[in-house]
Motif scaffolding. Structure first.
Motif: not given
Length: 309
Positions: A108-115
């Motif tokens: 994503l443009a602002t990477p995230t994680t599952c948590d």
């Protein structure tokens, strides 16, 4: 006679109509009503698997791109899309695509994680390729087109639903009927019961209450009360309710209430058990035993069906 010649000239002078030339069909073994796959937090790292098959031809030198995007299908994969595969030429007509929600979130443009992803996100599985500008020579145009028909949509929903509340507990013979309120539409209602036992006494003269094994009963929120059956009459049960949404997320439990199943013989039997008279028609209704027994039995019979809080 010159008019048809002019018409023929104009016809052949028109440019060829752009065509995609190929179409891709996706299939999956996952439960996907209306091509929508729902994924919960616990499934974030699980592999999603899709099969694809193609009909028609690609333009010369054009790639058939497979990718996942939070935008729209119909272009080359962007930097924020997860590219899965690129096929060139017309030899390969089937294949398998695999990916995880976690790998999509990382792009994503602002990477995230599952948590760290706490809100719902939706993305699509796409197939796109350049359109064909010349159907004879299969020349590629500069315009891309979505050829995945129809695209699959994946909804990643990490948010658990709000905790429900218990509106009423109705005592039955060897059962409790539990009314669960504030449950989301189309959710699964889960009622959990624990038998309470008392062991020993403390300084206040009350026993230490312990909970037995958890008994679980389930029903769709649209199907009315959850009936927990197979219980023991006279035993008090601690009752809690949860709801599970379509993605599999489970809410926090409701506040605990208590209920006790009771053996029920009906109102008339309760009246007889209170020393009422079976016969006599309308005669004995004064201040004597029969009239008082009817009221007492009615109160006992109704109170056994009220919620025990």
């Amino acid at each position: 006679m010159r008019l048809p010649l002019v018409v023929a000239f104009l016809f052949f002078a028109l440019p060829a109509v752009a065509q995609t030339g190929t179409a891709v069909t996706f299939t999956t073994t996952a439960t996907a009503p209306n091509n929508i796959v729902v994924s919960a937090r616990g499934d974030c790292g699980s592999t999603l698997r899709f099969n694809w098959s193609r009909t028609g031809n690609l333009c010369n030198g054009g790639n058939l791109y497979f990718y996942v995007t939070t935008g729209t299908c119909g272009s080359q994969p962007a930097a924020t899309d997860l590219q899965l595969d690129a096929v060139t030429g017309n030899t390969t007509t089937t294949g398998v695509l695999t990916f995880t929600v976690a790998s999509v979130l990382a792009k994503l443009a602002t990477p995230t994680t599952c948590d760290s992803q706490t809100t719902e996100v939706t993305f699509k599985l796409c197939a796109s390729t350049p359109t064909i500008s010349d159907s004879i020579n299969l020349t590629c145009s500069s315009t891309y087109s979505s050829v995945g028909t129809p695209p699959f949509q994946v909804n990643y929903d990490p948010e658990p639903p709000s905790a429900p509340s218990i509106g009423d507990i109705i005592a039955r013979d060897s059962a409790l009927s539990v009314q669960v309120d504030n449950a989301e539409a189309d959710s699964l209602v889960i009622v959990e019961l624990n038998a309470l036992t008392t062991a020993g006494t403390d300084d206040a003269g009350t026993g230490e209450v312990t909970e037995g094994p958890t008994l679980s009963f389930r029903k769709a929120s649209s199907e009315g009360n959850v009936v927990a059956d197979g219980l023991i009459n006279g035993v008090t049960y601690r009752v809690r309710a949860k709801v599970q949404d379509e993605a599999g997320n489970v809410s926090e439990p409701s506040a605990a209430l208590e209920g006790t199943p009771v053996k029920s013989n009906g109102l008339f039997d309760a009246y007889k058990n209170a020393n009422g008279q079976e016969e006599g028609g309308c005669s004995s209704t004064g201040g004597g035993l029969a009239g008082g027994a009817v009221l007492a039995a009615l109160g006992l019979w109704l109170s056994s069906r009220r919620k025990v809080s």
